[in-house]
Design a protein around this motif. Structure first.
Motif, PDB file in Angstrom:
ATOM      1  N   LYS A  85      62.822 -12.863  30.264  1.00 55.76           N
ATOM      2  CA  LYS A  85      62.261 -12.619  29.158  1.00 55.76           C
ATOM      3  C   LYS A  85      61.110 -11.573  29.018  1.00 55.76           C
ATOM      4  CE  LYS A  85      61.061 -16.146  27.689  1.00 55.76           C
ATOM      5  NZ  LYS A  85      61.763 -17.539  28.367  1.00 55.76           N
ATOM      6  N   SER A  86      60.431 -12.270  30.250  1.00 54.33           N
ATOM      7  CA  SER A  86      59.344 -11.101  30.850  1.00 54.33           C
ATOM      8  C   SER A  86      59.077 -10.135  30.649  1.00 54.33           C
ATOM      9  CB  SER A  86      57.835 -12.141  31.790  1.00 54.33           C
ATOM     10  OG  SER A  86      57.567 -12.909  30.797  1.00 54.33           O
ATOM     11  N   VAL A  87      60.387 -10.054  32.503  1.00 52.14           N
ATOM     12  CA  VAL A  87      60.730  -9.638  33.570  1.00 52.14           C
ATOM     13  C   VAL A  87      61.284  -8.559  32.034  1.00 52.14           C
ATOM     14  CG1 VAL A  87      62.737  -8.434  34.743  1.00 52.14           C
ATOM     15  CG2 VAL A  87      60.815 -10.453  35.562  1.00 52.14           C
ATOM     16  N   THR A  88      62.237  -8.403  31.260  1.00 52.83           N
ATOM     17  CA  THR A  88      63.007  -7.719  30.332  1.00 52.83           C
ATOM     18  C   THR A  88      62.239  -6.738  29.309  1.00 52.83           C
ATOM     19  OG1 THR A  88      65.171  -8.959  30.269  1.00 52.83           O
ATOM     20  CG2 THR A  88      65.066  -7.746  28.058  1.00 52.83           C
ATOM     21  N   SER A  89      61.743  -7.531  29.246  1.00 54.25           N
ATOM     22  CA  SER A  89      60.445  -7.250  28.262  1.00 54.25           C
ATOM     23  C   SER A  89      59.864  -5.341  28.578  1.00 54.25           C
ATOM     24  CB  SER A  89      59.711  -7.885  27.916  1.00 54.25           C
ATOM     25  OG  SER A  89      59.897  -8.833  27.234  1.00 54.25           O
ATOM     26  N   GLY A 120      62.164  -8.975  42.108  1.00 54.18           N
ATOM     27  CA  GLY A 120      60.348  -9.875  41.852  1.00 54.18           C
ATOM     28  C   GLY A 120      59.498  -9.255  43.343  1.00 54.18           C
ATOM     29  N   GLU A 121      59.785  -7.929  43.869  1.00 51.08           N
ATOM     30  CA  GLU A 121      59.066  -7.402  44.431  1.00 51.08           C
ATOM     31  C   GLU A 121      58.304  -6.815  43.438  1.00 51.08           C
ATOM     32  OE1 GLU A 121      61.870  -7.174  48.595  1.00 51.08           O
ATOM     33  OE2 GLU A 121      61.632  -5.375  47.583  1.00 51.08           O
ATOM     34  N   SER A 122      58.784  -6.133  42.722  1.00 44.56           N
ATOM     35  CA  SER A 122      58.264  -5.141  41.926  1.00 44.56           C
ATOM     36  C   SER A 122      57.280  -5.634  40.560  1.00 44.56           C
ATOM     37  CB  SER A 122      59.494  -4.245  40.647  1.00 44.56           C
ATOM     38  OG  SER A 122      60.007  -5.104  40.429  1.00 44.56           O
ATOM     39  N   LEU A 141      61.461   1.351  37.635  1.00 46.14           N
ATOM     40  CA  LEU A 141      61.919   2.701  37.821  1.00 46.14           C
ATOM     41  C   LEU A 141      60.617   3.307  38.603  1.00 46.14           C
ATOM     42  CD1 LEU A 141      62.290   3.679  33.711  1.00 46.14           C
ATOM     43  CD2 LEU A 141      63.980   4.314  35.423  1.00 46.14           C
ATOM     44  N   GLU A 142      59.723   2.877  38.455  1.00 48.92           N
ATOM     45  CA  GLU A 142      58.840   3.212  39.694  1.00 48.92           C
ATOM     46  C   GLU A 142      59.181   2.281  41.024  1.00 48.92           C
ATOM     47  OE1 GLU A 142      54.759   2.867  38.121  1.00 48.92           O
ATOM     48  OE2 GLU A 142      55.084   2.961  36.460  1.00 48.92           O
ATOM     49  N   TYR A 143      59.479   1.481  41.001  1.00 53.26           N
ATOM     50  CA  TYR A 143      59.263   0.756  42.692  1.00 53.26           C
ATOM     51  C   TYR A 143      60.723   0.802  43.290  1.00 53.26           C
ATOM     52  CZ  TYR A 143      59.372  -3.255  45.880  1.00 53.26           C
ATOM     53  OH  TYR A 143      59.346  -3.758  46.907  1.00 53.26           O
ATOM     54  N   ALA A 144      61.949   0.850  42.583  1.00 49.89           N
ATOM     55  CA  ALA A 144      63.272   1.282  42.855  1.00 49.89           C
ATOM     56  C   ALA A 144      64.052   1.767  42.102  1.00 49.89           C
ATOM     57  CB  ALA A 144      63.448  -0.034  42.535  1.00 49.89           C
ATOM     58  N   THR A 191      49.693  -9.610  33.662  1.00 50.72           N
ATOM     59  CA  THR A 191      49.927  -9.939  34.902  1.00 50.72           C
ATOM     60  C   THR A 191      50.609  -8.405  35.310  1.00 50.72           C
ATOM     61  OG1 THR A 191      50.184 -11.996  34.591  1.00 50.72           O
ATOM     62  CG2 THR A 191      50.369 -10.845  36.567  1.00 50.72           C
ATOM     63  N   CYS A 192      52.267  -8.685  34.707  1.00 48.14           N
ATOM     64  CA  CYS A 192      53.026  -7.213  34.947  1.00 48.14           C
ATOM     65  C   CYS A 192      52.305  -5.881  34.486  1.00 48.14           C
ATOM     66  CB  CYS A 192      54.475  -6.861  34.525  1.00 48.14           C
ATOM     67  SG  CYS A 192      56.000  -8.466  34.966  1.00 48.14           S
ATOM     68  N   PHE A 193      51.596  -5.808  33.481  1.00 47.34           N
ATOM     69  CA  PHE A 193      51.342  -4.128  33.675  1.00 47.34           C
ATOM     70  C   PHE A 193      49.661  -4.253  34.858  1.00 47.34           C
ATOM     71  CE2 PHE A 193      53.266  -4.763  29.083  1.00 47.34           C
ATOM     72  CZ  PHE A 193      53.997  -3.116  29.428  1.00 47.34           C
TER      73      PHE A 193
END
Ligand SMILES: Nc1ncnc2c1ncn2[C@@H]1O[C@H](COP(=O)(O)OP(=O)(O)OP(=O)(O)O)[C@@H](O)[C@H]1O
Ligand SMILES: [Mg+2]
Length: 261
Positions: free
Chosen positions: A16-20, A227-229, A237-240, A47-49
């Motif tokens: 859910k969070s990764v998708t959001s 997981g890495e991103s 879009l930035e990491y990979a 945290t993702c942000f």
């Protein structure tokens, strides 16, 4: 007027969070103005942000919910909307778990989040809400605020379990509190290319919901890049960029926009 989309599931750990997070950036890269709202006290989306210590944040979604429940005037959006690389977000923290306890004691408090987000609609094309993996008072508030629900399903995790309960709740919220609520569709996440499971589950889900709920054509592959991103607080879009997972989230964004007509 911005559309509010909730990313939900009653299961934990289904993406859910990764998708959001990645959907927000996909939509932004497609020219949309996006606000992501972390509505989970785990604060994974925050945290993702790139926010490291959520405990010191002066105004989070929990604080706004508390103020809303007390009929207090909300702070100016400039005080709580943060921004990172073209996507705005409202952070969360543990304060939201106190909100959940308080919500359970209040009557008629289902529209608190709607009251916070509705005035922000005019600023955005899409408002994405990341929710927690339970059908509690918080998720009900999020369902009361949303126009559409994207249901994430992880084929590895007994995908169909809990799905019917979630759909039943959505139906109840639609008939009792929020008539505009619709299910956008089911997004399969963490699809393992090496096994047949994704295909099998995808067929099973399609068979069960044929003609009722759409299954998005985009399916998110299971990849270490995700997981890495997250670790580096960067969207795919930035990491990979250019990876299959990145493309899948981009296609998913396109499907969602196309669906709006
Ligand atoms: N496509 C993917 N490939 C590999 N790992 C993934 C993928 N999507 C998510 N993950 C990983 O799976 C874990 C759970 O993902 P995520 O936090 O998005 O799930 P969630 O549904 O929000 O969980 P919760 O219910 O706890 O909020 C995380 O460690 C994340 O990095
Ligand atoms: Mg989460």
């Amino acid at each position: 007027m911005g559309k509010i989309i909730l990313v939900g599931a009653t299961k934990g750990g289904v993406g859910k969070s990764v998708t959001s997070y990645n959907l927000a950036y996909s939509l932004a890269s497609l020219g949309k103005k996006v606000l992501a709202v972390d509505f989970d006290s785990q604060a994974n989306l925050t945290t993702c942000f790139g926010v490291e210590n959520t405990a010191v944040m002066p105004v989070t979604i929990g604080h706004l919910m508390m103020a809303q429940m007390e009929d207090e005037k909300l702070p100016d959006p400039g005080e709580y909307i943060m921004s990172r690389n073209g996507v705005d977000f409202i952070p969360s923290s543990m304060v939201l778990s106190a909100v959940e306890a308080k919500l359970r004691l209040e009557m008629g408090a289902e529209r608190m989040l709607a009251g916070i987000l509705d005035p922000l609609r005019e600023r955005y094309d899409f408002i994405i809400i990341d929710t927690c993996p339970a059908l509690g008072a918080l998720t009900i508030n999020a369902l009361a605020a949303a126009d559409g629900v994207v249901i994430t399903v992880n084929p590895q995790l007994l995908a169909m379990m809990g799905l019917q309960d979630f759909l039943k709740t959505i139906k109840k919220i639609k008939s009792r509190i929020n008539p505009k609520l619709e299910v956008e569709g089911i997004l399969l996440t963490m699809c393992e290319a090496r096994t047949n499971l994704c295909k099998v589950i995808s067929e099973q889900v399609t068979e069960t919901f044929e003609g009722q709920i759409r299954i998005f054509d985009s399916k998110i592959p299971n990849t270490v890049k995700v997981g890495e991103s997250v670790y580096y607080s960067e969207p795919l879009l930035e990491y990979a960029p250019g990876t299959k997972a990145c493309k899948a989230y981009l296609d998913f964004g396109k499907e969602l926009i196309a669906y709006e007509g």
